[in-house]
Design an enzyme around this catalytic site. Structure first.
Site, PDB file in Angstrom:
ATOM      1  N   HIS A 159     -19.009  11.666  26.399  1.00  0.00           N
ATOM      2  CA  HIS A 159     -19.354  12.184  24.898  1.00  0.00           C
ATOM      3  C   HIS A 159     -18.373  12.433  23.688  1.00  0.00           C
ATOM      4  O   HIS A 159     -18.314  12.281  22.705  1.00  0.00           O
ATOM      5  CB  HIS A 159     -20.072  13.787  24.756  1.00  0.00           C
ATOM      6  CG  HIS A 159     -20.957  13.875  23.042  1.00  0.00           C
ATOM      7  ND1 HIS A 159     -21.915  14.071  22.582  1.00  0.00           N
ATOM      8  CD2 HIS A 159     -20.177  15.152  23.060  1.00  0.00           C
ATOM      9  CE1 HIS A 159     -21.835  14.588  21.584  1.00  0.00           C
ATOM     10  NE2 HIS A 159     -20.620  15.280  21.632  1.00  0.00           N
ATOM     11  N   GLU A 160     -17.254  13.267  24.380  1.00  0.00           N
ATOM     12  CA  GLU A 160     -15.898  13.430  23.321  1.00  0.00           C
ATOM     13  C   GLU A 160     -15.583  11.966  23.207  1.00  0.00           C
ATOM     14  O   GLU A 160     -14.714  11.349  22.244  1.00  0.00           O
ATOM     15  CB  GLU A 160     -15.136  14.406  24.243  1.00  0.00           C
ATOM     16  CG  GLU A 160     -15.501  15.815  24.714  1.00  0.00           C
ATOM     17  CD  GLU A 160     -15.828  16.149  23.146  1.00  0.00           C
ATOM     18  OE1 GLU A 160     -15.037  15.758  22.400  1.00  0.00           O
ATOM     19  OE2 GLU A 160     -16.346  17.749  22.509  1.00  0.00           O
TER      20      GLU A 160
END
Length: 410
Positions: free
Chosen positions: A276-277
């Protein structure tokens, strides 16, 4: 417009802002007892759900007290000519405008911090302690406070002194020099915050070799992402709450994982959070946020340059002699409605970016481990699973857990 009229415009802005916040908080509190959506029933068991309810209600009552105390003391400061008094004290010490500005804001910030510290102490050592979150010792609380003061004095003092000097020497064009300073500082902090500032408060260590690092490295390779700076931060010395964040770009990009995150999540879930990051980076969200903040700073400074020399601003706050520091205070109040609007727009973009980062993680890794990680993190922080839509619109930089679940389950 008379100074008295402008003074009551200031007061109206403060009161309206307070009322809006309290209405939103009350609406949100009414949703605490809503039935949890069926797809999120596995987040809490009965006992944990009751604990989350108690935590939310306790924080709501406490925020009502602190907000009411804040508006009362702020209004008292305005009506009792507090700014004129502090301005007079600063001018008794020096005739240099830069020193006067530093003393003026120093006195106000110190006074504000002294007044609010008991509330911060209660929040940490009573509320957070009661619900099992607090790991901060009283010694660490004091050390953090001192370090925060020193950082404000050094960084804040230098920037404020330079802004005042720009205003005195360039007047109408000071906003351009101020903008260059703010833009440079913003870029510097984005690049080196984790390397220079975080170590003042937390210990960061490279993630040890092992299956987790191998899993992260393998994922990074599959998406063509060069990631050799993976750090673990000792967040557990202050709180049991978990987090992870991406910082920097270029050769300075790094991922920081809280040790609590590593303890709370399975290996596959941690990789999903990291995916996600990485999505934020790949989708250029970091660059967008940086560029937008710099542009907004420029717009704000330009508007400030148009108003700050107007003696009406100082007179409205009871100060006879116009000055840069009084103008900043007055402008800050007048600009706050605009700031609220830009904040809403940035929150909208932020929520949109969260969906995009979730989609990136789903498409390049897996959706299910990200879903389970979000549920665990919500459970461990006793998050509100049924917030009011208006409260979400005004305050949330991330979509709700339900919205993210629906998006990831498509």
């Amino acid at each position: 417009m008379t100074p008295t009229t402008l003074f009551y415009i200031f007061i109206s802005i403060l009161i309206v802002s307070f009322i809006i916040d309290q209405v939103l908080d009350a609406l949100n509190a009414k949703h605490y007892n809503d039935v949890i959506p069926e797809v999120l029933n596995d987040v809490y068991d009965t006992e944990e759900y009751q604990k989350s309810q108690d935590y939310k209600k306790t924080n709501y009552r406490f925020s009502l007290i602190t907000a009411s105390f804040s508006i009362i003391t702020t209004l008292a400061f305005f009506f009792l000519d507090g700014f004129a008094i502090v301005d007079g004290i600063a001018r008794d010490f020096s005739e240099n405008e830069i020193i006067i500005t530093l003393l003026f804001f120093g006195i106000i910030m110190l006074g504000s911090d002294i007044i609010t510290t008991p509330f911060s102490y209660y929040q940490t050592f009573v509320i957070e302690e009661k619900f099992g979150f607090n790991k901060t010792t009283k010694k660490l609380f004091i050390i953090d406070k001192i370090k925060g003061w020193l950082m404000s004095i050094v960084l804040g003092g230098v920037i404020l002194a330079l802004l005042t000097w720009f205003y005195q020497t360039t007047e109408n064009t000071f906003w351009l020099y101020a903008w260059a300073l703010i833009a440079g500082f913003t870029l510097f902090m984005n690049l080196f915050y984790s390397r220079l500032i975080v170590p003042l408060f937390n210990k960061q260590t490279p993630l040890e070799s092992g299956s987790l690092r191998d899993a992260i490295s393998n994922y990074a390779q599959t998406v063509g992402f060069n990631l050799d700076k993976i750090f673990v931060i000792d967040g557990s010395k202050r709180s049991t709450k978990a987090n992870a964040y991406f910082s920097g770009f270029g050769s300075e990009k790094r991922v920081t994982l809280y040790d609590t995150l590593i303890n709370d999540l399975e290996e596959e879930e941690i990789v999903a959070v990291l995916a996600h990051e990485v999505g934020h980076y790949k989708k250029k969200h970091i660059i967008f946020n940086l560029a937008t903040s710099v542009l907004l700073a420029g717009l704000t400074l330009y508007i400030l340059s148009l108003l700050i020399s107007n003696p009406l601003l100082s007179q409205a706050l009871g100060v006879a002699k116009p000055s840069f520091h009084i103008g900043l205070i007055a402008f800050g109040i007048l600009y706050s409605p605009i700031s609220t609007i830009t904040g809403l727009i940035m929150n909208w973009f932020s929520r949109k970016f969260e969906y995009q980062a979730d989609d990136y993680a789903k498409n390049t890794y897996k959706a299910q481990p990200l879903i389970t990680s979000l549920k665990k993190l919500s459970k461990n922080s006793l998050s509100n699973l049924t917030p009011h839509p208006a409260y979400v619109f005004m305050h949330y930089s991330h979509p709700t857990l339900l919205e993210r679940f629906k998006n990831l389950s498509k």
